[in-house]
Design a protein around this motif. Structure first.
Motif, PDB file in Angstrom:
ATOM      1  N   VAL A 199       0.850  -1.119  -0.002  1.00  0.00           N
ATOM      2  CA  VAL A 199       0.119  -0.023  -0.018  1.00  0.00           C
ATOM      3  C   VAL A 199       0.911   1.160   0.078  1.00  0.00           C
ATOM      4  O   VAL A 199       0.661   2.133  -0.790  1.00  0.00           O
ATOM      5  N   SER A 200       1.940   1.369   0.935  1.00  0.00           N
ATOM      6  CA  SER A 200       2.959   2.532   0.923  1.00  0.00           C
ATOM      7  C   SER A 200       3.451   2.712  -0.275  1.00  0.00           C
ATOM      8  O   SER A 200       3.654   3.925  -0.857  1.00  0.00           O
ATOM      9  N   ALA A 201       4.160   1.396  -0.935  1.00  0.00           N
ATOM     10  CA  ALA A 201       4.703   1.895  -2.107  1.00  0.00           C
ATOM     11  C   ALA A 201       3.975   2.319  -3.326  1.00  0.00           C
ATOM     12  O   ALA A 201       4.376   2.976  -4.120  1.00  0.00           O
ATOM     13  N   MET A 202       2.500   2.051  -3.446  1.00  0.00           N
ATOM     14  CA  MET A 202       1.772   2.261  -4.507  1.00  0.00           C
ATOM     15  C   MET A 202       1.179   3.845  -4.171  1.00  0.00           C
ATOM     16  O   MET A 202       1.060   4.636  -5.052  1.00  0.00           O
ATOM     17  N   THR A 203       0.690   3.985  -3.131  1.00  0.00           N
ATOM     18  CA  THR A 203      -0.003   5.345  -2.479  1.00  0.00           C
ATOM     19  C   THR A 203       0.878   6.444  -2.397  1.00  0.00           C
ATOM     20  O   THR A 203       0.635   7.597  -2.631  1.00  0.00           O
ATOM     21  N   ARG A 204       2.214   6.171  -1.961  1.00  0.00           N
ATOM     22  CA  ARG A 204       3.144   7.190  -2.053  1.00  0.00           C
ATOM     23  C   ARG A 204       4.072   7.352  -2.974  1.00  0.00           C
ATOM     24  O   ARG A 204       4.999   8.327  -2.997  1.00  0.00           O
ATOM     25  N   GLY A 205       4.031   6.560  -4.099  1.00  0.00           N
ATOM     26  CA  GLY A 205       4.683   7.005  -5.437  1.00  0.00           C
ATOM     27  C   GLY A 205       6.035   6.124  -5.421  1.00  0.00           C
ATOM     28  O   GLY A 205       6.803   6.438  -6.045  1.00  0.00           O
ATOM     29  N   ALA A 215       7.147   3.095  -5.768  1.00  0.00           N
ATOM     30  CA  ALA A 215       7.320   2.247  -6.749  1.00  0.00           C
ATOM     31  C   ALA A 215       7.549   2.842  -8.221  1.00  0.00           C
ATOM     32  O   ALA A 215       8.405   2.607  -8.847  1.00  0.00           O
ATOM     33  N   LYS A 216       6.825   4.038  -8.174  1.00  0.00           N
ATOM     34  CA  LYS A 216       7.095   4.792  -9.601  1.00  0.00           C
ATOM     35  C   LYS A 216       8.421   5.587  -9.558  1.00  0.00           C
ATOM     36  O   LYS A 216       9.086   5.549 -10.440  1.00  0.00           O
ATOM     37  N   ARG A 217       8.907   5.899  -8.337  1.00  0.00           N
ATOM     38  CA  ARG A 217      10.004   6.589  -8.306  1.00  0.00           C
ATOM     39  C   ARG A 217      11.194   5.512  -8.497  1.00  0.00           C
ATOM     40  O   ARG A 217      12.413   5.755  -9.269  1.00  0.00           O
ATOM     41  N   TRP A 218      10.981   4.221  -8.068  1.00  0.00           N
ATOM     42  CA  TRP A 218      12.218   3.208  -8.145  1.00  0.00           C
ATOM     43  C   TRP A 218      12.285   2.821  -9.583  1.00  0.00           C
ATOM     44  O   TRP A 218      13.366   2.950 -10.111  1.00  0.00           O
ATOM     45  N   ARG A 219      11.247   2.905 -10.253  1.00  0.00           N
ATOM     46  CA  ARG A 219      11.317   2.595 -11.767  1.00  0.00           C
ATOM     47  C   ARG A 219      11.788   3.515 -12.661  1.00  0.00           C
ATOM     48  O   ARG A 219      12.881   3.170 -13.332  1.00  0.00           O
ATOM     49  N   LYS A 220      11.556   4.813 -12.200  1.00  0.00           N
ATOM     50  CA  LYS A 220      12.077   6.147 -12.899  1.00  0.00           C
ATOM     51  C   LYS A 220      13.479   5.975 -12.666  1.00  0.00           C
ATOM     52  O   LYS A 220      14.316   6.618 -13.562  1.00  0.00           O
ATOM     53  N   ASN A 221      13.962   5.690 -11.456  1.00  0.00           N
ATOM     54  CA  ASN A 221      15.361   5.606 -11.187  1.00  0.00           C
ATOM     55  C   ASN A 221      16.176   4.235 -11.498  1.00  0.00           C
ATOM     56  O   ASN A 221      17.012   3.968 -10.654  1.00  0.00           O
ATOM     57  N   GLN A 222      15.662   3.548 -12.436  1.00  0.00           N
ATOM     58  CA  GLN A 222      16.427   2.207 -12.718  1.00  0.00           C
ATOM     59  C   GLN A 222      16.261   1.346 -11.789  1.00  0.00           C
ATOM     60  O   GLN A 222      17.476   0.639 -11.283  1.00  0.00           O
ATOM     61  N   TRP A 223      15.019   1.149 -10.770  1.00  0.00           N
ATOM     62  CA  TRP A 223      15.048   0.418  -9.797  1.00  0.00           C
ATOM     63  C   TRP A 223      15.971   0.619  -8.742  1.00  0.00           C
ATOM     64  O   TRP A 223      16.169  -0.480  -7.839  1.00  0.00           O
ATOM     65  N   ARG A 224      16.432   1.901  -8.409  1.00  0.00           N
ATOM     66  CA  ARG A 224      17.164   2.082  -7.291  1.00  0.00           C
ATOM     67  C   ARG A 224      16.316   3.250  -6.231  1.00  0.00           C
ATOM     68  O   ARG A 224      15.393   4.015  -6.701  1.00  0.00           O
ATOM     69  N   ASN A 225      16.636   2.801  -4.888  1.00  0.00           N
ATOM     70  CA  ASN A 225      15.663   3.276  -3.952  1.00  0.00           C
ATOM     71  C   ASN A 225      16.355   4.911  -3.748  1.00  0.00           C
ATOM     72  O   ASN A 225      17.383   5.218  -4.241  1.00  0.00           O
ATOM     73  N   ALA A 226      16.035   5.402  -2.827  1.00  0.00           N
ATOM     74  CA  ALA A 226      16.329   6.716  -2.350  1.00  0.00           C
ATOM     75  C   ALA A 226      17.781   6.741  -1.929  1.00  0.00           C
ATOM     76  O   ALA A 226      18.369   7.923  -2.052  1.00  0.00           O
ATOM     77  N   ASP A 263      -8.409   3.043 -12.230  1.00  0.00           N
ATOM     78  CA  ASP A 263      -8.683   3.703 -11.032  1.00  0.00           C
ATOM     79  C   ASP A 263      -8.438   2.667 -10.111  1.00  0.00           C
ATOM     80  O   ASP A 263      -9.514   1.896  -9.619  1.00  0.00           O
ATOM     81  N   VAL A 264      -7.303   2.317  -9.445  1.00  0.00           N
ATOM     82  CA  VAL A 264      -7.108   1.240  -8.458  1.00  0.00           C
ATOM     83  C   VAL A 264      -6.767   1.993  -7.025  1.00  0.00           C
ATOM     84  O   VAL A 264      -5.886   2.864  -7.129  1.00  0.00           O
ATOM     85  N   VAL A 265      -7.586   1.733  -6.122  1.00  0.00           N
ATOM     86  CA  VAL A 265      -7.327   2.122  -4.864  1.00  0.00           C
ATOM     87  C   VAL A 265      -6.632   1.057  -3.942  1.00  0.00           C
ATOM     88  O   VAL A 265      -7.185   0.081  -4.093  1.00  0.00           O
ATOM     89  N   PHE A 266      -5.689   1.467  -3.407  1.00  0.00           N
ATOM     90  CA  PHE A 266      -4.964   0.289  -2.557  1.00  0.00           C
ATOM     91  C   PHE A 266      -5.259   0.696  -1.025  1.00  0.00           C
ATOM     92  O   PHE A 266      -5.261   1.924  -0.448  1.00  0.00           O
ATOM     93  N   GLN A 267      -6.215  -0.311  -0.474  1.00  0.00           N
ATOM     94  CA  GLN A 267      -6.361  -0.115   0.916  1.00  0.00           C
ATOM     95  C   GLN A 267      -6.013  -1.185   1.879  1.00  0.00           C
ATOM     96  O   GLN A 267      -6.119  -2.408   1.615  1.00  0.00           O
ATOM     97  N   TRP A 268      -5.429  -0.541   2.840  1.00  0.00           N
ATOM     98  CA  TRP A 268      -4.793  -1.609   4.096  1.00  0.00           C
ATOM     99  C   TRP A 268      -5.718  -1.939   4.974  1.00  0.00           C
ATOM    100  O   TRP A 268      -6.722  -1.143   5.500  1.00  0.00           O
ATOM    101  N   VAL A 269      -5.807  -3.288   5.271  1.00  0.00           N
ATOM    102  CA  VAL A 269      -6.346  -3.686   6.685  1.00  0.00           C
ATOM    103  C   VAL A 269      -5.479  -4.456   7.451  1.00  0.00           C
ATOM    104  O   VAL A 269      -4.552  -5.099   7.021  1.00  0.00           O
TER     105      VAL A 269
END
Length: 151
Positions: free
Chosen positions: A50-56, A58-69, A91-97
């Motif tokens: 949920v965090s990786a998808m809602t906080r962006g 995963a998109k940043r990792w891909r944009k940075n050739q799969w490197r994290n911050a 329209d995909v909503v990721f919901q944590w339970v």
């Protein structure tokens, strides 16, 4: 996977993998199977997903050739790429339970995990992405490889 009033379940057992990979694979496979559904609420007990998808992340990792911050290689780029591809334009909503807290669908998932965890090694699949460490070289986004039950 639940689509309105229709329900379907699927589970698979793998010889070697991680919980995070299975969370990602489950989300990606579910969304791929309902690719004609534009609005989806995906419920999971994985805060990582949920965090990786809602906080962006995963998109940043891909944009940075799969490197994290920190500049390190992000884990599981093969599955993150697959998931990012399948949500694109939808329209995909990721919901944590909270896990193990009585949520009916989450409890069903846990039961399915229990069933496949009891499969014999010969009945389990090979997570090829895990075997090759989720190599980023194979993403954008190559279909997830499944090697047959016999390895």
């Amino acid at each position: 996977m639940e689509v309105r009033d229709k329900r379907a379940s699927q589970s698979q057992g793998y010889k070697h993998t991680t919980n995070n990979r299975m969370e990602l694979m489950g989300a990606a496979e579910t969304l791929e199977k309902i690719d004609n559904v534009e609005k989806v609420i995906l419920i999971t007990d994985s805060e990582y997903l949920v965090s990786a998808m809602t906080r962006g992340w995963a998109k940043r990792w891909r944009k940075n050739q799969w490197r994290n911050a920190k500049g390190d290689m992000a884990l599981n780029p093969d599955l993150w790429g697959r998931l990012l591809d399948v949500v694109e334009g939808r329209d995909v909503v990721f919901q944590w339970v909270k896990g193990h807290a009585g949520h009916p669908q989450n409890e069903r998932c846990d039961a399915l995990v229990g069933e496949v965890s009891r499969l014999s090694t010969s009945e389990q699949l090979v997570d090829a992405g895990y075997e090759r460490k989720g190599s980023a070289l194979t993403t954008r986004s190559a279909p997830f490889e499944q090697i047959g039950r016999d390895g």
